[in-house]
Design a protein around this motif. Structure first.
Motif, short mmCIF file in Angstrom:
data_model
loop_
_atom_site.label_atom_id
_atom_site.label_comp_id
_atom_site.label_asym_id
_atom_site.label_seq_id
_atom_site.Cartn_x
_atom_site.Cartn_y
_atom_site.Cartn_z
N ARG A 1 50.18 8.86 -36.27
CA ARG A 1 49.34 9.19 -34.96
C ARG A 1 49.58 10.40 -34.42
O ARG A 1 48.80 10.84 -33.80
N GLY B 1 55.06 5.58 -36.83
CA GLY B 1 54.01 5.85 -35.89
C GLY B 1 52.75 5.83 -36.76
O GLY B 1 51.70 6.07 -35.97
N GLU C 1 53.83 -0.19 -31.02
CA GLU C 1 55.39 -0.81 -30.97
C GLU C 1 55.86 -0.75 -29.37
O GLU C 1 56.73 -1.63 -29.22
N TYR D 1 51.97 3.53 -26.03
CA TYR D 1 51.46 2.29 -26.85
C TYR D 1 50.56 3.12 -28.25
O TYR D 1 50.80 2.55 -29.28
N TYR D 2 49.68 3.99 -28.00
CA TYR D 2 48.93 4.55 -28.95
C TYR D 2 49.59 5.16 -30.02
O TYR D 2 49.60 5.03 -31.18
N ARG D 3 50.47 6.18 -29.53
CA ARG D 3 51.51 7.10 -30.55
C ARG D 3 52.34 6.22 -31.13
O ARG D 3 52.90 6.43 -32.46
N THR D 4 52.49 5.18 -30.79
CA THR D 4 53.60 4.16 -31.35
C THR D 4 53.06 3.16 -32.31
O THR D 4 53.58 2.15 -32.66
N ALA D 5 51.78 3.22 -32.28
CA ALA D 5 50.74 2.16 -33.13
C ALA D 5 51.20 0.61 -32.54
O ALA D 5 51.37 -0.16 -33.32
N TRP E 1 44.95 0.74 -30.51
CA TRP E 1 46.23 0.84 -29.80
C TRP E 1 45.95 1.67 -28.62
O TRP E 1 47.12 2.23 -28.13
N VAL E 2 45.01 1.79 -27.99
CA VAL E 2 45.01 2.51 -26.60
C VAL E 2 45.50 1.60 -25.49
O VAL E 2 46.28 1.95 -24.86
#
Lengths: 367, 337
Positions: free
Chosen positions: A123, A120, B117, B111-115, A361-362
């Motif tokens: 993050r 991850g 994925e 989406y954010y926390r899995t960069a 990646w927001v």
């Protein structure tokens, strides 16, 4: 703890089909899970880690016993106290096999060390990682909140013609959440293969189970959904294996979800930040009794009974009953120590994520 | 909307039919599309948006769910991460609060926390808005909660053409979308319009100028588009030329269209139906002050609901909500500053 002390004999147990090699592998995996915990707490005390560690000490039989019999295509949804599970999934396919359906020790260590080598990219913290490819659902801090997600995952799997099951892991405290009810109610109606493993370690942070659950057994909650509620001795890796495999078979045959309550005891604090306070808010006798049935010792006894462990081999590595400060590398098989060393070496060499990734990646940009 | 007037009566579609066509067409084109919600299958939805879809696409794709908003959204998240495109219906958007945690902590952040994925192609849609006597729990516009949660698109169409085009775009976007349908517009005859026979979308993040004007810009979305259009008529009678901007999408916000209008009018009133404090109108005003302050000849003014729930009785409801009169008053204050 009363029920945990009871033996749970099941005729025709799945564990009786396990080979000697399987049983010894489970024992090694228990060591690995324990060593992961012991070693990280040592590292944390040296000030090398950011954030909180949620110890799985004394609960390793649940981690190993639950996932050992899964197919590579099955899904798991671990909770914060299951950190070793991320790299132990599908470990029978070879600890260093890059194609197995579990994370590598390197990836997990990079996550613990807050480095960009984490799946991850560091993050979110601690156990909040996962992998679509490896079929591990990403955990969050909202307890029981991944049960409906797990249900959706296997719903999609079933629509695609698959027969995967999902194991979701939860503490007894999270069974008090509304989403626990909503998700299992839904899964039961639609007979989705969702197995809710409840690690009943008697303490939800600073609150005892009696103030979280109104019944003697958490498994009783299953009655309200018309689904099986199994109870396993969470200290006995083979009993956990038996009960979970029964639930897996039930789910895979299309009959639907179930709850598997594993009776255990949280050996230390909620997280490492809580160790000192936990020593005060819990009765020392209760803690002493709870730590008495160490899963390593119980597994060792079973293997001696089966003559899978004999003579010096049976007592070569004695990690049971030792806290992280008492245990040393001598208490663990060298292959276990070496495996984690490799992971830590990778983590230390992995760079921190570049600062600007904080803003990335927001949203997925349109293609 | 001007095209609507010319179209033969029989070909005109209402807002609700437009939504159903969007679902039907996307389901036809995408075998991985599912919808989940309360009463959406056997009944066809409380308002009938999903009518006929279960018999056409089956119980596996149009799924009747128990009264469990959190489980509906959670299951949508799980199915989406495993390759499905999911439309989750909230029977009334007011009930979305029951699924709040699953939206803001699970769906919005995936989406954010899995960069990058895990994509989250989920549209959470439902009937929203006041003016119909729905009282506290069937009148809400709670879009600000979700605009404040990074990772969510927030969409609110005001016409049948946009309802269809934006819903189709939302289902194809790949990000989670909270989709506000204005239930007072579902079957409103005056706004029916002919829809293109061929496939089309309305891209997210593009506002529409509903009426051109030169003296004051009225920025709004949803049902208040019509109050603003009426207000512009009333203003015209007083010699004030109002331009009406329908935002259509709140996240991402089309600032360019707003600023372009301000360059012409130099005056702005922002209207939203939700409560005032931390409402979306406040965000629009803040963006204008951040980036286009030089274009203003007068302080921006908001017309919003009072900081109250939406009450039931007609005089109470009218008292707290924006109206054509309140917008006209605000616009006159701004231009006479």
């Amino acid at each position: 703890m009363k029920s945990a002390m009871k033996p749970h004999p099941t005729p025709g147990r799945a564990s009786e089909q396990l080979t000697k090699e399987d049983c010894l592998e489970m024992f090694r995996q228990l060591y690995l899970a324990r060593y992961f915990d012991v070693r990280l707490i040592k590292e944390k005390k040296r000030g090398r880690l950011r954030g909180t560690l949620y110890s799985s000490h004394n609960q390793e039989a649940i981690i190993v016993g639950s996932i050992f019999g899964l197919r590579p295509t099955d899904w798991i949804s671990p909770v914060h106290r299951d950190m070793p599970m991320f790299f132990m999934k599908d470990m029978r396919a070879g600890w260093r096999n890059p194609d197995r359906m579990g994370m590598s020790i390197e990836e997990v260590c990079a996550q613990v060390w807050c480095k960009s080598g984490s799946p991850g990219r560091a993050r979110d913290n601690w156990s909040h990682i996962g992998s679509l490819e490896k079929r591990i659902i990403h955990s969050t801090s909202m307890l029981a909140g991944t049960i409906p997600v797990a249900a959706g995952v296997v719903l999609a799997d079933r629509l695609n013609g698959g027969d995967a099951v999902v194991l979701t892991f939860n503490g007894e405290g999270s069974t008090a959440q509304g989403i626990f009810h909503e998700a299992i109610n839904y899964a039961a109606i639609h007979k989705l293969p969702v197995i809710t493993v409840v690690e009943n370690n008697q303490w939800a942070y600073g609150t005892p189970v009696q103030l979280e659950v109104p019944t003697e057994d958490v498994a009783d909650r299953a009655k309200g959904y018309g689904i099986p509620g199994y109870i396993a001795d969470g200290q006995d890796v083979f009993d956990v294996y038996d009960k979970v495999m029964e639930a897996v078979e039930y789910a895979r045959s299309g009959k639907g979800p179930s709850i598997v309550e594993c009776k255990t005891f949280r050996a230390y604090g909620h997280g490492d930040h809580d160790d000192d306070r936990a020593a005060k808010y819990r009765d020392p006798h209760e803690v002493e009794e709870g730590r008495l049935r160490d899963p390593l010792a119980i597994c060792r006894r079973r293997l001696i009974e089966k003559s899978y462990l004999t003579a010096d081999d049976a007592i070569r590595f004695m990690a049971e009953g030792k806290s992280s400060s008492e245990a040393t590398t001598e208490d663990f098989p060298p292959e276990v120590v070496a495996y984690l060393d490799e992971g830590i070496r990778f983590a230390l060499a992995s760079p921190e994520p570049p600062a600007e990734e904080g803003g990335m990646w927001v949203f997925k940009e349109s293609e | 909307m001007s095209a609507a007037a010319k179209a033969p009566e029989s070909l005109k579609k209402n807002y609700l039919t437009a939504l159903r066509e969007a679902l039907d067409e996307e389901f036809g084109a995408n075998p991985d599309a599912l919808c989940m919600g309360e009463d959406i299958g056997i009944l066809g939805g409380a308002f009938g948006v999903t009518e006929g879809l279960q018999s056409k696409y089956g119980k596996d794709r149009v799924i009747d769910m128990p009264i469990s908003e959190a489980a509906i959204i959670g299951a949508a998240v799980g199915a989406a991460m495993n390759g499905k495109t999911v439309v989750a219906e909230m029977q009334f958007i007011d009930f979305i609060s029951c699924g709040f945690d699953q939206i803001v902590n699970m769906m919005a952040t995936y989406y954010y926390r899995t960069a990058g994925e895990v994509n989250m192609p989920v549209v959470v849609r439902g009937p929203a808005g006041a003016y119909g006597g729905g009282a506290l729990y069937h009148s809400q516009m709670n879009e600000a909660w979700f605009c404040h949660s990074p990772g969510l698109r927030v969409v609110c169409p005001s016409t049948p053409y946009d309802a269809k085009g934006l819903l189709k775009a939302s289902m194809r976007d790949g990000n989670p979308v909270i989709f506000y349908e204005i239930k007072e517009l579902y079957r409103q005859r005056e706004i029916e319009e002919e829809l293109p026979a061929s496939d089309y979308i309305v891209p997210l993040g593009q506002a529409a100028v509903r009426r051109e004007g030169s003296d004051v810009t009225l920025v709004t979305y949803g049902n208040n588009v019509y109050h603003c259009l009426k207000a512009a008529d009333a203003l015209a009678e007083r010699g004030v030329s109002g331009e009406v901007i329908d935002l259509r999408t709140l996240v991402p916000l089309d600032e360019t269209t707003i600023f372009k209008s301000l360059a012409k009018t130099n005056h702005v009133v922002v209207v939203n139906e939700a409560p005032r404090t931390c409402g979306f109108a406040g965000e629009v005003v803040a963006r204008i002050c951040d980036s286009a302050f030089d274009l203003l000849d007068a302080p921006p003014v908001r017309v919003t609901r009072l900081d109250t729930p939406v009450p039931w009785a007609k005089p109470l409801e009218s008292f707290v909500l924006p109206s054509t009169e309140k917008i006209v008053d605000a616009a006159l204050r701004v231009v006479r500053f």
